[in-house]
Design a protein around this motif. Structure first.
Motif, mmCIF file in Angstrom:
data_model
loop_
_atom_site.group_PDB
_atom_site.id
_atom_site.type_symbol
_atom_site.label_atom_id
_atom_site.label_comp_id
_atom_site.label_asym_id
_atom_site.label_seq_id
_atom_site.Cartn_x
_atom_site.Cartn_y
_atom_site.Cartn_z
ATOM 1 N N ASN A 186 87.201 1.565 -14.732
ATOM 2 C CA ASN A 186 87.594 1.484 -13.319
ATOM 3 C C ASN A 186 86.942 2.539 -12.423
ATOM 4 O O ASN A 186 87.404 2.759 -11.309
ATOM 5 C CB ASN A 186 89.117 1.530 -13.163
ATOM 6 N N LEU A 187 85.903 3.199 -12.897
ATOM 7 C CA LEU A 187 85.172 4.124 -12.027
ATOM 8 C C LEU A 187 84.076 3.397 -11.254
ATOM 9 O O LEU A 187 83.501 3.954 -10.323
ATOM 10 C CB LEU A 187 84.557 5.272 -12.842
ATOM 11 N N GLY A 188 83.783 2.161 -11.663
ATOM 12 C CA GLY A 188 82.763 1.377 -10.970
ATOM 13 C C GLY A 188 81.356 1.919 -11.138
ATOM 14 O O GLY A 188 80.523 1.786 -10.247
ATOM 15 N N LEU A 189 81.084 2.534 -12.284
ATOM 16 C CA LEU A 189 79.780 3.162 -12.495
ATOM 17 C C LEU A 189 78.657 2.137 -12.527
ATOM 18 O O LEU A 189 78.788 1.073 -13.122
ATOM 19 C CB LEU A 189 79.775 3.959 -13.790
ATOM 20 N N GLN A 190 77.558 2.501 -11.889
ATOM 21 C CA GLN A 190 76.351 1.688 -11.868
ATOM 22 C C GLN A 190 75.250 2.437 -12.607
ATOM 23 O O GLN A 190 75.349 3.643 -12.851
ATOM 24 C CB GLN A 190 75.922 1.434 -10.426
ATOM 25 N N THR A 191 74.189 1.734 -12.909
ATOM 26 C CA THR A 191 73.049 2.339 -13.610
ATOM 27 C C THR A 191 72.523 3.546 -12.845
ATOM 28 O O THR A 191 72.200 4.581 -13.443
ATOM 29 C CB THR A 191 71.942 1.295 -13.816
ATOM 30 N N ALA A 192 72.453 3.461 -11.524
ATOM 31 C CA ALA A 192 71.950 4.578 -10.718
ATOM 32 C C ALA A 192 72.847 5.812 -10.848
ATOM 33 O O ALA A 192 72.351 6.949 -10.827
ATOM 34 C CB ALA A 192 71.839 4.170 -9.255
ATOM 35 N N ASP A 193 74.152 5.605 -10.997
ATOM 36 C CA ASP A 193 75.076 6.729 -11.165
ATOM 37 C C ASP A 193 74.793 7.466 -12.469
ATOM 38 O O ASP A 193 74.786 8.699 -12.510
ATOM 39 C CB ASP A 193 76.528 6.242 -11.157
ATOM 40 N N VAL A 194 74.566 6.700 -13.525
ATOM 41 C CA VAL A 194 74.253 7.313 -14.816
ATOM 42 C C VAL A 194 72.923 8.058 -14.720
ATOM 43 O O VAL A 194 72.782 9.167 -15.243
ATOM 44 C CB VAL A 194 74.231 6.250 -15.945
ATOM 45 N N GLY A 195 71.965 7.472 -14.021
ATOM 46 C CA GLY A 195 70.673 8.141 -13.830
ATOM 47 C C GLY A 195 70.817 9.475 -13.121
ATOM 48 O O GLY A 195 70.194 10.474 -13.507
ATOM 49 N N ALA A 196 71.656 9.510 -12.090
ATOM 50 C CA ALA A 196 71.879 10.763 -11.356
ATOM 51 C C ALA A 196 72.530 11.804 -12.259
ATOM 52 O O ALA A 196 72.139 12.981 -12.250
ATOM 53 C CB ALA A 196 72.742 10.502 -10.121
ATOM 54 N N LEU A 197 73.513 11.378 -13.044
ATOM 55 C CA LEU A 197 74.178 12.307 -13.954
ATOM 56 C C LEU A 197 73.184 12.860 -14.974
ATOM 57 O O LEU A 197 73.184 14.062 -15.257
ATOM 58 C CB LEU A 197 75.347 11.623 -14.662
ATOM 59 N N ILE A 198 72.323 12.009 -15.502
ATOM 60 C CA ILE A 198 71.324 12.466 -16.479
ATOM 61 C C ILE A 198 70.368 13.461 -15.833
ATOM 62 O O ILE A 198 70.010 14.475 -16.449
ATOM 63 C CB ILE A 198 70.557 11.263 -17.077
ATOM 64 N N GLU A 199 69.967 13.212 -14.592
ATOM 65 C CA GLU A 199 69.102 14.181 -13.900
ATOM 66 C C GLU A 199 69.808 15.527 -13.758
ATOM 67 O O GLU A 199 69.193 16.583 -13.947
ATOM 68 C CB GLU A 199 68.695 13.650 -12.529
ATOM 69 N N ASP A 200 71.102 15.497 -13.450
ATOM 70 C CA ASP A 200 71.862 16.742 -13.334
ATOM 71 C C ASP A 200 71.993 17.428 -14.695
ATOM 72 O O ASP A 200 71.914 18.659 -14.788
ATOM 73 C CB ASP A 200 73.236 16.472 -12.727
ATOM 74 N N LEU A 201 72.177 16.648 -15.750
ATOM 75 C CA LEU A 201 72.235 17.220 -17.099
ATOM 76 C C LEU A 201 70.891 17.845 -17.473
ATOM 77 O O LEU A 201 70.854 18.942 -18.037
ATOM 78 C CB LEU A 201 72.643 16.155 -18.120
ATOM 79 N N GLN A 202 69.804 17.172 -17.153
ATOM 80 C CA GLN A 202 68.479 17.740 -17.444
ATOM 81 C C GLN A 202 68.295 19.067 -16.716
ATOM 82 O O GLN A 202 67.762 20.021 -17.294
ATOM 83 C CB GLN A 202 67.381 16.749 -17.048
ATOM 84 N N ALA A 203 68.732 19.141 -15.469
ATOM 85 C CA ALA A 203 68.619 20.388 -14.710
ATOM 86 C C ALA A 203 69.452 21.487 -15.363
ATOM 87 O O ALA A 203 69.005 22.637 -15.466
ATOM 88 C CB ALA A 203 69.047 20.171 -13.257
#
Length: 154
Positions: free
Chosen positions: A108-125
């Motif tokens: 129910n968070l409504g996550l989209q592929t772009a949201d996961v991509g943003a999180l991964i970019e933040d994790l990489q940083a």
């Protein structure tokens, strides 16, 4: 069944966290199997490095305008703790994961592929800030990648 009922009855809410409905806790809920050996744990600078990465990640995602709205009203204390447990478990740091399954935890968070991509970019940083070697980052991200199927809803 009695053992499950007893385990659920004994669940407590850690200090600073919001109470949640009881659920079956299992390392299988972490979404990935742990690495073998200690090389990956060492590449992430042990449990202290994992803690720094998880803290940095949460700081980044709650401030990231692409995904910050997803985290509004979420229990940030619990999120930090569960990320530390999950990363530590996957990196074979001797931790147990006490969170829900990836599907249940992100429902129910409504996550989209772009949201996961943003999180991964933040994790990489966050991993770069901790000076985790690029090849170790990639190995870790490869472990996390299959979780996308469980969390993306649309």
């Amino acid at each position: 069944m009695l053992l499950l009922a007893l385990a659920l009855a004994l669940q407590t809410t850690p200090p600073g966290e919001d109470a949640v409905d009881p659920y079956l806790q299992s390392n299988a809920n972490a979404g990935a199997t742990p690495f073998t050996g200690t090389a990956m744990l060492a590449a992430f600078h042990g449990r202290a490095g994992i803690d720094r990465i998880a803290d940095d990640l949460v700081t980044r995602i709650v401030a990231d305008p692409r995904i910050a709205d997803i985290f509004k009203g979420q229990d940030e204390v619990r999120l930090r703790r569960l990320l530390k447990e999950q990363f530590c478990y996957i990196l074979n740091g001797g931790c147990a994961y006490s969170g829900r399954t990836m599907r249940e935890g992100h429902r129910n968070l409504g996550l989209q592929t772009a949201d996961v991509g943003a999180l991964i970019e933040d994790l990489q940083a966050a991993m770069r800030t901790e000076r985790v070697a690029f090849h170790a980052q990639n190995r870790f991200l490869a472990k996390l990648a299959p979780m996308k199927r469980a969390v993306v809803e649309r």
